[in-house]
Design a protein around this motif. Structure first.
Motif, PDB file in Angstrom:
ATOM      1  N   GLU A  10      -2.334   8.867   5.662  1.00 20.63           N
ATOM      2  CA  GLU A  10      -3.125   7.813   6.178  1.00 20.63           C
ATOM      3  C   GLU A  10      -4.424   7.938   5.646  1.00 20.63           C
ATOM      4  N   ASP A  11      -4.776   9.447   5.103  1.00 23.70           N
ATOM      5  CA  ASP A  11      -6.118   9.352   4.288  1.00 23.70           C
ATOM      6  C   ASP A  11      -6.215   8.554   3.136  1.00 23.70           C
ATOM      7  N   HIS A  12      -4.842   8.385   2.563  1.00 25.37           N
ATOM      8  CA  HIS A  12      -4.869   7.416   1.386  1.00 25.37           C
ATOM      9  C   HIS A  12      -4.819   5.952   1.578  1.00 25.37           C
ATOM     10  N   ARG A  13      -4.840   5.545   2.747  1.00 25.72           N
ATOM     11  CA  ARG A  13      -4.805   4.240   3.048  1.00 25.72           C
ATOM     12  C   ARG A  13      -6.180   3.587   2.916  1.00 25.72           C
ATOM     13  N   GLY A  49      -4.872  11.484 -11.373  1.00 27.64           N
ATOM     14  CA  GLY A  49      -4.772  11.705  -9.976  1.00 27.64           C
ATOM     15  C   GLY A  49      -6.374  11.340  -9.486  1.00 27.64           C
ATOM     16  N   THR A  50      -6.833  10.490  -9.996  1.00 34.62           N
ATOM     17  CA  THR A  50      -8.322  10.038  -9.661  1.00 34.62           C
ATOM     18  C   THR A  50      -8.255   8.692  -9.080  1.00 34.62           C
ATOM     19  N   HIS A  51      -7.099   7.956  -9.379  1.00 37.39           N
ATOM     20  CA  HIS A  51      -7.024   6.677  -8.601  1.00 37.39           C
ATOM     21  C   HIS A  51      -5.606   6.382  -8.724  1.00 37.39           C
ATOM     22  N   PHE A  52      -5.474   5.517  -7.553  1.00 36.32           N
ATOM     23  CA  PHE A  52      -4.117   4.889  -7.191  1.00 36.32           C
ATOM     24  C   PHE A  52      -4.313   3.439  -7.978  1.00 36.32           C
ATOM     25  N   PRO A  53      -2.745   2.820  -8.302  1.00 34.89           N
ATOM     26  CA  PRO A  53      -2.722   1.705  -9.135  1.00 34.89           C
ATOM     27  C   PRO A  53      -3.563   0.411  -8.557  1.00 34.89           C
ATOM     28  N   ILE A  54      -3.641   0.335  -7.161  1.00 37.11           N
ATOM     29  CA  ILE A  54      -4.466  -0.758  -6.862  1.00 37.11           C
ATOM     30  C   ILE A  54      -6.040  -0.485  -6.947  1.00 37.11           C
ATOM     31  N   ASP A  55      -6.262   0.814  -6.916  1.00 39.02           N
ATOM     32  CA  ASP A  55      -7.757   1.064  -7.367  1.00 39.02           C
ATOM     33  C   ASP A  55      -8.098   0.556  -8.642  1.00 39.02           C
ATOM     34  N   GLN A 100     -13.439  11.215  -1.596  1.00 35.53           N
ATOM     35  CA  GLN A 100     -12.853  10.064  -0.379  1.00 35.53           C
ATOM     36  C   GLN A 100     -13.350   8.810  -1.139  1.00 35.53           C
ATOM     37  N   ASN A 101     -13.794   8.480  -2.187  1.00 36.44           N
ATOM     38  CA  ASN A 101     -14.187   7.362  -2.901  1.00 36.44           C
ATOM     39  C   ASN A 101     -13.222   6.807  -3.838  1.00 36.44           C
ATOM     40  N   SER A 102     -11.891   6.870  -3.929  1.00 39.10           N
ATOM     41  CA  SER A 102     -11.054   6.300  -4.691  1.00 39.10           C
ATOM     42  C   SER A 102     -10.956   4.729  -5.134  1.00 39.10           C
ATOM     43  N   PHE A 103     -11.422   4.185  -4.083  1.00 39.39           N
ATOM     44  CA  PHE A 103     -11.344   2.551  -4.101  1.00 39.39           C
ATOM     45  C   PHE A 103     -12.380   2.206  -4.288  1.00 39.39           C
ATOM     46  N   VAL A 147       0.792  -1.218  -0.102  1.00 35.97           N
ATOM     47  CA  VAL A 147       0.026   0.092  -0.080  1.00 35.97           C
ATOM     48  C   VAL A 147       1.111   1.279  -0.020  1.00 35.97           C
ATOM     49  N   ASP A 148       1.910   1.187   0.685  1.00 41.45           N
ATOM     50  CA  ASP A 148       2.906   2.444   0.690  1.00 41.45           C
ATOM     51  C   ASP A 148       3.339   2.628  -0.763  1.00 41.45           C
ATOM     52  N   ALA A 149       3.912   1.596  -1.365  1.00 41.07           N
ATOM     53  CA  ALA A 149       4.424   1.700  -2.588  1.00 41.07           C
ATOM     54  C   ALA A 149       3.235   2.267  -3.552  1.00 41.07           C
ATOM     55  N   ASP A 150       2.122   1.784  -3.453  1.00 36.11           N
ATOM     56  CA  ASP A 150       0.921   2.317  -4.316  1.00 36.11           C
ATOM     57  C   ASP A 150       0.686   3.761  -4.080  1.00 36.11           C
ATOM     58  N   ILE A 151       0.800   4.137  -2.701  1.00 37.57           N
ATOM     59  CA  ILE A 151       0.277   5.559  -2.358  1.00 37.57           C
ATOM     60  C   ILE A 151       1.655   6.524  -3.210  1.00 37.57           C
ATOM     61  N   ASP A 152       2.730   6.025  -2.943  1.00 37.10           N
ATOM     62  CA  ASP A 152       3.993   6.787  -3.581  1.00 37.10           C
ATOM     63  C   ASP A 152       3.779   6.720  -4.985  1.00 37.10           C
ATOM     64  N   ALA A 153       3.445   5.651  -5.517  1.00 38.42           N
ATOM     65  CA  ALA A 153       3.222   5.704  -6.967  1.00 38.42           C
ATOM     66  C   ALA A 153       2.088   6.699  -7.493  1.00 38.42           C
ATOM     67  N   GLY A 154       0.926   6.440  -6.786  1.00 45.28           N
ATOM     68  CA  GLY A 154      -0.108   7.323  -7.152  1.00 45.28           C
ATOM     69  C   GLY A 154       0.028   8.796  -7.117  1.00 45.28           C
ATOM     70  N   ARG A 155       0.520   9.010  -5.857  1.00 49.18           N
ATOM     71  CA  ARG A 155       0.636  10.590  -5.551  1.00 49.18           C
ATOM     72  C   ARG A 155       1.672  11.442  -6.499  1.00 49.18           C
ATOM     73  N   GLY A 156       2.742  10.228  -6.734  1.00 46.25           N
ATOM     74  CA  GLY A 156       4.015  10.831  -7.522  1.00 46.25           C
ATOM     75  C   GLY A 156       3.641  11.292  -8.912  1.00 46.25           C
ATOM     76  N   LEU A 157       2.850  10.298  -9.659  1.00 47.09           N
ATOM     77  CA  LEU A 157       2.624  10.418 -10.752  1.00 47.09           C
ATOM     78  C   LEU A 157       1.486  11.438 -11.031  1.00 47.09           C
ATOM     79  N   ALA A 158       0.479  11.675 -10.066  1.00 47.44           N
ATOM     80  CA  ALA A 158      -0.323  12.918  -9.949  1.00 47.44           C
ATOM     81  C   ALA A 158       0.228  13.989  -9.806  1.00 47.44           C
ATOM     82  N   ARG A 159       1.154  14.151  -8.965  1.00 50.45           N
ATOM     83  CA  ARG A 159       1.868  15.378  -8.667  1.00 50.45           C
ATOM     84  C   ARG A 159       2.593  16.019 -10.110  1.00 50.45           C
ATOM     85  N   GLU A 160       3.379  14.840 -10.766  1.00 49.95           N
ATOM     86  CA  GLU A 160       4.081  15.147 -11.877  1.00 49.95           C
ATOM     87  C   GLU A 160       3.479  15.528 -13.231  1.00 49.95           C
TER      88      GLU A 160
END
Length: 207
Positions: free
Chosen positions: A118-121, A176-182, A132-135, A27-40
């Protein structure tokens, strides 16, 4: 006997702890990937255009496409096309129902919010708000369900159908609408939904 039982319980606790740690790292890797790609890439013109185009996989447009396919099949007297539209509508409806049930019970802030980590978990919750409904990814679930329905009736169109669904799924992360796991879970939902519909509707015969 007691010592053996204690040792077995200790191993189970250790295995459970290790499983939790692996899940947390994932999940940490998922958060990093999602936020990183969205930010860039969130504001990149290509991502914006592709994201806008991917809205064809939102519920109202997809339902409209499904119904139009049925209507076109009926108007032309084309049983195969009509059946395809019915498959599309049923698979999309089942995928939408499944993702809605999950979203109603799981809270996860979307990547583009850049809120507290923590909000992204994913966590149990009943927040009925888009941010708040990413997943999971409903766009991915619906797009893949429809693509598989089309491919089942028209195998020759499988390539373009799956390519379109993949494009819809992939763009959800950089926009930035979803994480990879979503997206991954959405794909599973779409796949299973169409498979369930296929067990109910008759298998296609030659056109």
């Amino acid at each position: 006997m007691v010592a053996g039982g204690s040792d077995a319980m200790g191993k189970k606790r250790k295995a459970k702890h290790q499983a939790k740690q692996r899940a947390k790292r994932l999940v940490d890797a998922d958060i990093d990937a999602g936020r990183g790609l969205a930010r860039e890439l969130h504001d990149h013109p290509v991502v914006k255009v592709a994201g806008w185009l991917s809205e064809v996989a939102d519920q109202p447009p997809t339902v409209a496409i499904n119904l139009t396919t049925i209507a076109a099949g009926l108007w032309r007297g084309d049983a195969r096309l009509t059946r395809t539209g019915v498959r599309m509508l049923a698979a999309h409806g089942l995928a939408t129902l499944a993702k809605s049930v999950i979203k109603a019970n799981v809270d996860r802030a979307r990547p583009h919010l850049f809120s507290d980590r923590e909000d992204h978990r994913p966590k149990p919750g009943d927040t009925d708000e888009g941010p708040q409904n990413s997943f999971p990814s409903g766009h991915t679930a619906g797009a893949l369900a429809v693509a598989r329905a089309v491919a089942r009736e028209y195998p020759e169109a499988a390539g373009p159908a799956y390519a379109g669904a993949a494009a819809v799924a992939v763009i959800q992360v950089p926009r930035g609408t979803h994480f990879p796991i979503d997206v991954a879970v959405g794909a599973v939902i779409g796949w299973v939904a169409e498979a369930m519909v296929a067990r109910v509707l008759p298998e296609p015969r030659g056109s």
